[in-house]
Structures are given as C-alpha cells and as structure tokens.
Scaffold this motif. Sequence first.
Motif, PDB file in Angstrom:
ATOM      1  N   LEU A 167       0.593  -1.300   0.050  1.00 59.96           N
ATOM      2  CA  LEU A 167      -0.190   0.490   0.201  1.00 59.96           C
ATOM      3  C   LEU A 167       0.792   1.063  -0.112  1.00 59.96           C
ATOM      4  N   LYS A 168       2.009   1.565   0.797  1.00 57.16           N
ATOM      5  CA  LYS A 168       3.224   2.295   0.402  1.00 57.16           C
ATOM      6  C   LYS A 168       3.214   3.148  -1.125  1.00 57.16           C
ATOM      7  N   LEU A 169       3.477   1.607  -0.880  1.00 54.88           N
ATOM      8  CA  LEU A 169       4.040   2.176  -2.734  1.00 54.88           C
ATOM      9  C   LEU A 169       2.933   2.050  -3.608  1.00 54.88           C
ATOM     10  N   LYS A 170       1.981   1.548  -3.699  1.00 55.01           N
ATOM     11  CA  LYS A 170       0.852   2.734  -4.608  1.00 55.01           C
ATOM     12  C   LYS A 170       0.363   4.224  -3.865  1.00 55.01           C
ATOM     13  N   PHE A 171      -0.407   4.425  -2.664  1.00 51.57           N
ATOM     14  CA  PHE A 171       1.149   5.318  -1.924  1.00 51.57           C
ATOM     15  C   PHE A 171       1.738   6.730  -2.747  1.00 51.57           C
ATOM     16  N   ARG A 172       3.082   5.939  -2.881  1.00 55.96           N
ATOM     17  CA  ARG A 172       4.384   6.795  -3.671  1.00 55.96           C
ATOM     18  C   ARG A 172       3.522   6.830  -5.249  1.00 55.96           C
ATOM     19  N   LEU A 173       3.406   5.908  -5.606  1.00 59.31           N
ATOM     20  CA  LEU A 173       3.178   5.793  -7.132  1.00 59.31           C
ATOM     21  C   LEU A 173       1.789   7.373  -7.173  1.00 59.31           C
ATOM     22  N   ILE A 174       1.264   7.467  -6.493  1.00 57.78           N
ATOM     23  CA  ILE A 174       0.127   7.732  -6.338  1.00 57.78           C
ATOM     24  C   ILE A 174       0.657   9.518  -6.746  1.00 57.78           C
ATOM     25  N   GLU A 175       1.601   9.559  -5.725  1.00 61.78           N
ATOM     26  CA  GLU A 175       2.222  10.985  -5.620  1.00 61.78           C
ATOM     27  C   GLU A 175       3.087  11.301  -6.666  1.00 61.78           C
ATOM     28  N   PHE A 176       3.795  10.031  -7.707  1.00 64.56           N
ATOM     29  CA  PHE A 176       4.282  10.725  -7.823  1.00 64.56           C
ATOM     30  C   PHE A 176       3.476  10.827  -9.380  1.00 64.56           C
ATOM     31  N   PHE A 177       2.843  10.274  -9.657  1.00 60.91           N
ATOM     32  CA  PHE A 177       2.080  10.326 -11.108  1.00 60.91           C
ATOM     33  C   PHE A 177       1.525  11.786 -10.544  1.00 60.91           C
ATOM     34  N   ALA A 178       0.724  12.682  -9.503  1.00 64.67           N
ATOM     35  CA  ALA A 178       0.377  13.933  -9.256  1.00 64.67           C
ATOM     36  C   ALA A 178       1.438  15.027  -9.436  1.00 64.67           C
ATOM     37  N   GLU A 179       2.479  14.913  -9.163  1.00 63.70           N
ATOM     38  CA  GLU A 179       3.826  15.483  -8.792  1.00 63.70           C
ATOM     39  C   GLU A 179       4.163  16.235 -10.133  1.00 63.70           C
ATOM     40  N   LYS A 180       4.002  15.240 -11.120  1.00 66.97           N
ATOM     41  CA  LYS A 180       5.018  15.352 -12.320  1.00 66.97           C
ATOM     42  C   LYS A 180       3.652  15.739 -13.057  1.00 66.97           C
ATOM     43  N   GLY A 181       2.192  15.744 -12.824  1.00 68.27           N
ATOM     44  CA  GLY A 181       1.656  16.439 -13.463  1.00 68.27           C
ATOM     45  C   GLY A 181       1.091  14.861 -14.395  1.00 68.27           C
ATOM     46  N   LEU A 182       1.272  13.946 -14.360  1.00 64.59           N
ATOM     47  CA  LEU A 182       0.890  12.653 -15.603  1.00 64.59           C
ATOM     48  C   LEU A 182      -0.858  12.427 -15.308  1.00 64.59           C
ATOM     49  N   PHE A 183      -1.099  13.177 -14.715  1.00 62.66           N
ATOM     50  CA  PHE A 183      -2.535  12.735 -14.305  1.00 62.66           C
ATOM     51  C   PHE A 183      -2.928  14.033 -13.912  1.00 62.66           C
ATOM     52  N   THR A 184      -4.546  13.508 -13.782  1.00 60.33           N
ATOM     53  CA  THR A 184      -5.396  14.591 -12.543  1.00 60.33           C
ATOM     54  C   THR A 184      -6.485  14.319 -12.090  1.00 60.33           C
ATOM     55  N   ALA A 185      -6.929  14.265 -11.428  1.00 55.92           N
ATOM     56  CA  ALA A 185      -8.575  14.113 -10.742  1.00 55.92           C
ATOM     57  C   ALA A 185      -9.302  14.699 -10.542  1.00 55.92           C
ATOM     58  N   LYS A 186      -9.691  15.975 -12.029  1.00 53.83           N
ATOM     59  CA  LYS A 186     -10.320  17.020 -11.579  1.00 53.83           C
ATOM     60  C   LYS A 186     -11.115  16.454 -12.383  1.00 53.83           C
ATOM     61  N   ASN A 187     -12.539  17.186 -11.718  1.00 57.38           N
ATOM     62  CA  ASN A 187     -13.745  16.419 -11.921  1.00 57.38           C
ATOM     63  C   ASN A 187     -14.483  17.258 -13.432  1.00 57.38           C
TER      64      ASN A 187
END
Length: 213
Positions: free
Chosen positions: A193-213
Amino acid sequence: MKNFIKSTLILLFLLLLYVFISAHNYVSAVSSDLSDAVFRLHVLANSDSAEDQELKLKVRDALLNYMNGICSNCSTKEEAISLVESHKNEFIDVAERTIQENGYDYSVKINIGNFYFPTKNYGDISLPASFYDALRVEIGDANGKNWWCVMFPSLCFIDVSSGIVDDEAKENLENNMDQESYNIISDAENSDLKLKFRLIEFFAEKGLFTAKN
C-alpha cells in the motif's frame, strides 16, 4: 541478429508502455475515488506577517465552527458542498466579521472549485497529492502562507497529541470510497500500500494525471 534485437526492443517498449498505461489507469481511478470522497478547506492569508498568519487561523476557526453547525448531519460530500454553496454569502459574512473584530479591513474572496493539493497527513490518515474539491478562502491580497484541511469528513480537528483521527470521521471516509482507496490512505505499515501511495504521489507531482471532475 539485427531483426532479433529490433524485435526485442519493440517488445520491451510495448511492455513498458503497457506497465505505464496500467499504472496510469490505476492511479487515476484511485485518485478520482479519493477526490470524490472529501471536501477540503483552503485558506490563504493576506501576507506572511505574524499578524496576518494569526488572523488566518482565527478566520479558519470561525469558518469551521460555522461549517460544523450547518453540516453536522451530512453523510456525503455532495451534501456538504450543496450546503456550502447555498450558504456562500454567510461564509463570507463570517470571515469578514472575524477580520473586522480583530481590527482589520481586508476583503474576502470565496470560491468553490477543484484545486491541486500536495500530500498532507491528518493524524493516521494521509491524503496523496491530487486535485480535490475545496472551499477556497482568500484574505486580502492572499499572498501569505496557506492552510488546508478536510471539511468533510471533518479531519480539521484531530487529536494533535495522539495524531489519531476519530472513528466517526474514519467511518465516513470508508463509507464514501472503495476499500482499496481507504486502505491506501489509512494503512502506512503495509509495504504494498505504501508503494501504491508513492505511485499516486509521483504521478500527481509530475503532472502525469489529474483527478479533476
């Protein structure tokens, strides 16, 4: 031999592409689920002076007290946002009155929207960097350090000494998101779960995705 190397490189590229797309889809799904479950508060001070920063916290407390009063029976984020939208003028009045009572005449701008938030810990609950719906409050020039918390479910007033979120807030979080998402933000001991959390952080911080509605 050249054909073998070329084929191997193509297969490697396709494998990496598949891994990236799979990770992207997973992160986007979890991020959207987290974003759909919470409604946050973002308060920006007029400046970084000690006086303006102290005023920011007083405005925060006044807004949270008002929010808790009108949203005490909310069971979903949508209910909370709907109530805030219908009482938007009252939120402005609460903020302006608090500012005036403390001897200032700053203006207040309030906006309900979808904003980027960095990773933030609330006791034993951690929310990864992503875009979240929030009530954004700008005091005066809004050039000072900001402050944020989760208005729904309420994670703004946790037990600071123990760093523990109360059971009711956790239950609201768990009821408003799937089990996978809840496990990611609440279990810091599980290595997967820690790895998955870091993966989410990485994608967000690099601007590789957004969760905008």
